[in-house]
Structure formats: structure tokens, C-alpha cells
Design an enzyme around this catalytic site. Structure first.
Site, mmCIF file in Angstrom:
data_model
loop_
_atom_site.group_PDB
_atom_site.id
_atom_site.type_symbol
_atom_site.label_atom_id
_atom_site.label_comp_id
_atom_site.label_asym_id
_atom_site.label_seq_id
_atom_site.Cartn_x
_atom_site.Cartn_y
_atom_site.Cartn_z
ATOM 1 N N MET A 24 0.753 -1.173 -0.071
ATOM 2 C CA MET A 24 -0.071 0.018 -0.051
ATOM 3 C C MET A 24 0.946 1.187 0.021
ATOM 4 O O MET A 24 1.778 1.363 0.670
ATOM 5 C CB MET A 24 -0.950 -0.100 1.351
ATOM 6 C CG MET A 24 -1.734 1.158 1.158
ATOM 7 S SD MET A 24 -2.827 1.159 2.766
ATOM 8 C CE MET A 24 -1.775 1.451 4.077
ATOM 9 N N ASP A 26 0.039 5.567 -1.111
ATOM 10 C CA ASP A 26 -0.842 7.058 -1.022
ATOM 11 C C ASP A 26 -2.390 6.431 -0.709
ATOM 12 O O ASP A 26 -2.850 5.711 -1.384
ATOM 13 C CB ASP A 26 -1.119 7.712 -2.371
ATOM 14 C CG ASP A 26 0.309 8.033 -2.970
ATOM 15 O OD1 ASP A 26 1.285 7.576 -2.193
ATOM 16 O OD2 ASP A 26 0.335 8.693 -4.081
ATOM 17 N N PHE A 82 -3.055 5.260 -10.877
ATOM 18 C CA PHE A 82 -2.349 5.904 -9.985
ATOM 19 C C PHE A 82 -3.264 6.770 -9.178
ATOM 20 O O PHE A 82 -4.391 6.616 -9.239
ATOM 21 C CB PHE A 82 -1.363 6.755 -10.693
ATOM 22 C CG PHE A 82 -0.084 6.289 -11.060
ATOM 23 C CD1 PHE A 82 0.219 4.858 -10.794
ATOM 24 C CD2 PHE A 82 1.223 6.774 -11.104
ATOM 25 C CE1 PHE A 82 1.575 4.175 -11.071
ATOM 26 C CE2 PHE A 82 2.515 6.364 -11.516
ATOM 27 C CZ PHE A 82 2.681 5.069 -11.307
ATOM 28 N N ARG A 146 0.510 14.063 -12.856
ATOM 29 C CA ARG A 146 -0.317 13.160 -12.181
ATOM 30 C C ARG A 146 -0.779 13.610 -10.716
ATOM 31 O O ARG A 146 -0.719 14.821 -10.630
ATOM 32 C CB ARG A 146 0.432 11.914 -11.810
ATOM 33 C CG ARG A 146 1.588 12.446 -10.927
ATOM 34 C CD ARG A 146 2.313 10.825 -10.736
ATOM 35 N NE ARG A 146 3.560 11.363 -9.992
ATOM 36 C CZ ARG A 146 4.806 11.417 -10.429
ATOM 37 N NH1 ARG A 146 4.947 11.335 -11.839
ATOM 38 N NH2 ARG A 146 5.938 11.547 -9.563
ATOM 39 N N ASP A 147 -1.940 12.769 -10.413
ATOM 40 C CA ASP A 147 -2.405 12.984 -9.006
ATOM 41 C C ASP A 147 -3.647 14.083 -9.124
ATOM 42 O O ASP A 147 -3.527 14.854 -8.113
ATOM 43 C CB ASP A 147 -1.424 13.060 -7.957
ATOM 44 C CG ASP A 147 -0.503 12.238 -7.967
ATOM 45 O OD1 ASP A 147 -0.736 11.000 -8.503
ATOM 46 O OD2 ASP A 147 0.585 12.129 -7.565
ATOM 47 N N GLU A 196 3.892 15.875 -5.922
ATOM 48 C CA GLU A 196 3.060 15.011 -5.903
ATOM 49 C C GLU A 196 1.963 15.281 -5.163
ATOM 50 O O GLU A 196 1.769 16.009 -4.128
ATOM 51 C CB GLU A 196 3.752 13.583 -5.461
ATOM 52 C CG GLU A 196 4.858 13.183 -6.441
ATOM 53 C CD GLU A 196 5.430 11.821 -6.248
ATOM 54 O OE1 GLU A 196 5.848 11.034 -7.223
ATOM 55 O OE2 GLU A 196 5.943 11.537 -5.174
#
Ligand code: FRU
Length: 467
Positions: A24, A26, A82, A146-147, A196
Site C-alpha cells: 500500500m 498513497d 495511480f 499526475r495525481d 506529487e
């Protein structure tokens, strides 16, 4: 197998969420639905190593006892799943139905990153990837893209994306078509640091009856140059049509002085209720971890966020979510003396309060010994001007403000130690050796006033939700 189960029963955290097995990292898409907190997370169900990323899923009514739910998203031809966020599309703007939950997340394929959608009509239990994914491709040559964190804004939607050392802001009417609105460069420790997991959340100001939009983001060290520890930062500001206007003069800084709290995301509740943050604790470098455990990675203790006014600036307060406070040990330590408390379990919280005229703790030192043969104790020192936390060669320091006062809380849970000093104004988290059943905590009172120490142990049934 029996030996494995015994080891697991002893080293599994009780108050921190861990995956049933596998890897595991984020937290993903935290959302509260009808009184139940849903936590999705970066998950490799096949092995306790990073890769093969799915969205795992768990839910809880109290943020302490978790029910494992079926896996939410599996990798597909568009790539690995993601990090991302979940919104409720009340008006059905995306065409998946009124009230649909929509997950907006990054897919990673052959080094390319793009944003995709999935939707759920059953309260986040089962998810269908949108047939026309991805909805937003990276510009050519852009490697880190990303994210997505999405919030409702005006009649539409606002998205913030981490793009190298910048944040890019996009707007949409339907969650499918996205238009670039602005780029910003928030403070980072080095020009090439990689941002991030941005988050955008309303945080109430204590006693003011108002809240302030707060940007929270994680920072990874640059590739191939001088390294800095990972960190999570925050900056207050306002949401506007171009995204976010930071007011750095009003405060901001590092959320947790330790290197292990990362990829923080929040349950944004209602503006009057404090949002709850949770972050990944990367256990790959945990002292004495060995290779035997079938899982790797824990989430931090959930933290209720608020802002406190200090002169012109705002300071972030984090208060841990714990079971009702029922201490099983209470010790008064007079000025200049020391006492020790037996630690019969690997899960406990210790609260130190000052006994002087104000509740400021001048100076105290706590040493956590994992057992009689312990050669690597973790230590916490709260001095007149600094908080210092040390464990297994990691030394963390954080300045205290003159006016800071309030209790000191330590949460130790089978290999992690989170320290909340000055009633949550100074926070530092580290990994530690697991405290054995013969462990003890030695508390020295280096200040002029008596101190009171209370210790509460985790119950055996903690961790899993009661039927
Ligand atoms: C942060 C992160 C994210 C990414 C995810 C992949 O830890 O690198 O930027 O989406 O993990 O697992």
C-alpha cells in the site's frame, strides 16, 4: 504459517490502517458518504512491493476500525491506476447519472501519464472505467503529470495536477473536457523537486467562524541530484477562476517535520467541521522490518485540521483521531525527576500535560525502549525552543513558537511514532523498532513545574470493524 500469524498479530498496527496483504502507498479519493468514511489506496494485492497498482478500498465509521472492501479499480489497457480523487456529481454533469460518484485519477503506461475517469452508482462499492479514457493527456515530453485533485467550483469543476515542480490548474463543465487555466510554482526545497499528490481543502480558523482554502502538497527529492527528505507542505489562499491564489504572507510551511508522512489527502467534510487528513507512511526502510511480513505500508493516524491565528500568520493545528481517552496509567513527575512506565503492548498513546500556571511544557524528554535488550531507543525531547524526535539514526527538529502551549501527545503503534507537540502545532513522525511486551517509557521532567503523564493502550480487538 502459525509462526507467521503470531508475528503478524504482534506487529500489525492496531490504530493505523494496513492492507490485508500486499503493498500500500498513497491514500486515494477519501470521501464520506452517509456517515461512513471511504478510503481508497494505492495497492498491489499480489506482493508487498510497489507495482501493479490497483485502488484498494476500505471503509469505517470512526476512522479507527476499518472494514476491507472489494478492490475498486484494476489496471487496464490504459495503464496502472495511480493516485486521484473522488467527487459526487450531484447534477450528473459527466453523463453517468445524477449523484454518481466519479473518480478522477492518473493512469501510468510505459512512462506516460494521463488522467482517466471511473464512475460508481452504488456508493463507491463497484466502479466502471469510462469507455473513452483518458480524458487528459500529458503535453509531449512531460514526464510527471499526475495525481488530480478535483473540487466543485461555481457551475463546474476545478482540477489541480502535479506537473514536475509546478501545479497546473484546469477547469471543466463535465469532468471530461479540461481547459488549462493557470500554472503555479509553490515553495519547494530545491528547484528540481517533484511535486506529487496536491490537495485543496477548506480548513476552519479556530474561534473565527470562518475557513480558509488550504493547498497541501507532497514533495519528492529531485532525480539524480542532491537529495532532501520527502515532505508535505501547506499554504493558505483562496480559490479563484484561475485556480488558487496563495497568500503565503499568511503562513504555510511543512506539515510534519519527519520524513515518513507523505501523500497526504483529506476528507473535506463541511466547512464548519474540521477536515481529516491521512498520509502514507513508507515502511520500506522501517528498522528491523525484515522480509517476512505479507504486507508493507501503513496510513498515518488520521488528523483533524484547523488553523490558529498567531499575529498576522496562520498556523496549522493537527489533532490525532484516537479512541475515547481512557488511560490505564497516570504518573505525576515532579520538577527535575524521572519516572518509567511499563509498555505491555505495541500500541499506545502517551499524553503529557504541564502542571504549571499556564499549560506550557518547558522541557521534557521521553525515551521509548522496545525491550530489555534494546540498544536503539526512540526519543522525544521537547525543549524550551525546539521539538526533537530521534529513532534509528533519523533525527528530526522543529522550532517551537514562543507562545506555543498545550499537551504533548505520542502515538506509538507497532513500528511508527507520531508526535503532536503543543496541542498539535508541532508534528513529527518517524519509524521505530516495534515496542515489545517488556518495553518501557522513561519520562524525565527537565522543567520547573510538575508534569502529568497518562498512557492508554490499544485494545486487542482494535483495528478491524466490529460486526
Ligand atoms: C506518490 C506517488 C504518486 C503516484 C503514486 C503511484 O507516492 O508517486 O505521485 O500517483 O504514488 O503509486
Amino acid at each position: 504459517m502459525k509462526a507467521q500469524e503470531d508475528a503478524d498479530a504482534f506487529t500489525r498496527p492496531r490504530w493505523h490502517f494496513t492492507p490485508p496483504s500486499g503493498w500500500m502507498n498513497d491514500p486515494n479519493g477519501p470521501i464520506r458518504l452517509g456517515g461512513r468514511y471511504h478510503l481508497y489506496y494505492q495497492h498491489n494485492p499480489d506482493a508487498p512491493v510497489w507495482g501493479n497498482l490497483h485502488w484498494g478500498h476500505a471503509s469505517s465509521t470512526d476512522l479507527l476500525h476499518w472494514r476491507h472492501e472489494p478492490i475498486a479499480l484494476k489496471p487496464d489497457e490504459q495503464g496502472l491506476m495511480f493516485t486521484g480523487s473522488v467527487v459526487r456529481d450531484t447534477d450528473g454533469t459527466a453523463g453517468f447519472g445524477e449523484g454518481a460518484l466519479v473518480a478522477v485519477f492518473t493512469q501510468h503506461l510505459d512512462g506516460l501519464e494521463r488522467q482517466s475517469l471511473a464512475w460508481s452508482l452504488d456508493g463507491g462499492q463497484t466502479w466502471t472505467p469510462y469507455h473513452d479514457n483518458p480524458v487528459l493527456e500529458a503535453p509531449p515530453g512531460c514526464r510527471d503529470f499526475r495525481d488530480p485533485k478535483v473540487i466543485a467550483h461555481g457551475a463546474g469543476w476545478l482540477m489541480v495536477l502535479a506537473v514536475g515542480s509546478e501545479l497546473w490548474w484546469y477547469r471543466s463543465q463535465d469532468l471530461r473536457g479540461w481547459e488549462l487555466a493557470a500554472k503555479m510554482s509553490p515553495p519547494v526545497p530545491s528547484p528540481q523537486s517533484i511535486i506529487e499528490v496536491p490537495d485543496l481543502v477548506r480548513v476552519p480558523v479556530n474561534g473565527a467562524g470562518t475557513d480558509v482554502w488550504t493547498l497541501i502538497y507532497s514533495v519528492e527529492p529531485p532525480r539524480g541530484t542532491a537529495k532532501h527528505p520527502r515532505q508535505v507542505r501547506w499554504v493558505p489562499g483562496a480559490v479563484c477562476d484561475a485556480g488558487f491564489a496563495a497568500t503565503a504572507s499568511q503562513g504555510g510551511g511543512v506539515v510534519d517535520a519527519g520524513p515518513v508522512y507523505y501523500a497526504s489527502l483529506t476528507w473535506d467534510l463541511a466547512s464548519a467541521e474540521e477536515p481529516v487528513a491521512i498520509g502514507w507512511m513508507d515502511e520500506r526502510a522501517a528498522p528491523g522490518r525484515g522480509g517476512s511480513r505479507p504486507w508493507c505500508g501503513r496510513q498515518s493516524i488520521p488528523r483533524r485540521l484547523s488553523l490558529v491565528q498567531r499575529g498576522d500568520a496562520l498556523v496549522l493545528r493537527q489533532r490525532p483521531v484516537l479512541p475515547d481517552w481512557t488511560p490505564s496509567a497516570r504518573v505525576v513527575i515532579t520538577a527535575g525527576s524521572a519516572e518509567s512506565v511499563a509498555l505491555a503492548r505495541g500500541t499506545f498513546a502517551a499524553r503529557v500535560t504541564g502542571g504549571g500556571a499556564d499549560d506550557r511544557i518547558q522541557a521534557t524528554r521521553l525515551r521509548l525502549e522496545s525491550g530489555p535488550a534494546n540498544t536503539d531507543p526512540a526519543s522525544v525531547r521537547l525543549g524550551p525552543t525546539v521539538l526533537e524526535v530521534s529513532s534509528s539514526g533519523v533525527d528530526v527538529r522543529r522550532e517551537r513558537a514562543d507562545a506555543d502551549a498545550g499537551d504533548l501527545m505520542l502515538i506509538s503503534d507497532c513500528g511508527s511514532l507520531e508526535v503532536f507537540a503543543d496541542a498539535g502545532l508541532g508534528v513529527a513522525s518517524v519509524l521505530t523498532p516495534v515496542v515489545g511486551s517488556t518495553g518501557r517509557m522513561v519520562v524525565e521532567n527537565d522543567g520547573p513545574d510538575p508534569l502529568v503523564v497518562e498512557v492508554m493502550f490499544g485494545a486487542d480487538d482494535a483495528g478491524a470493524e466490529q460486526p
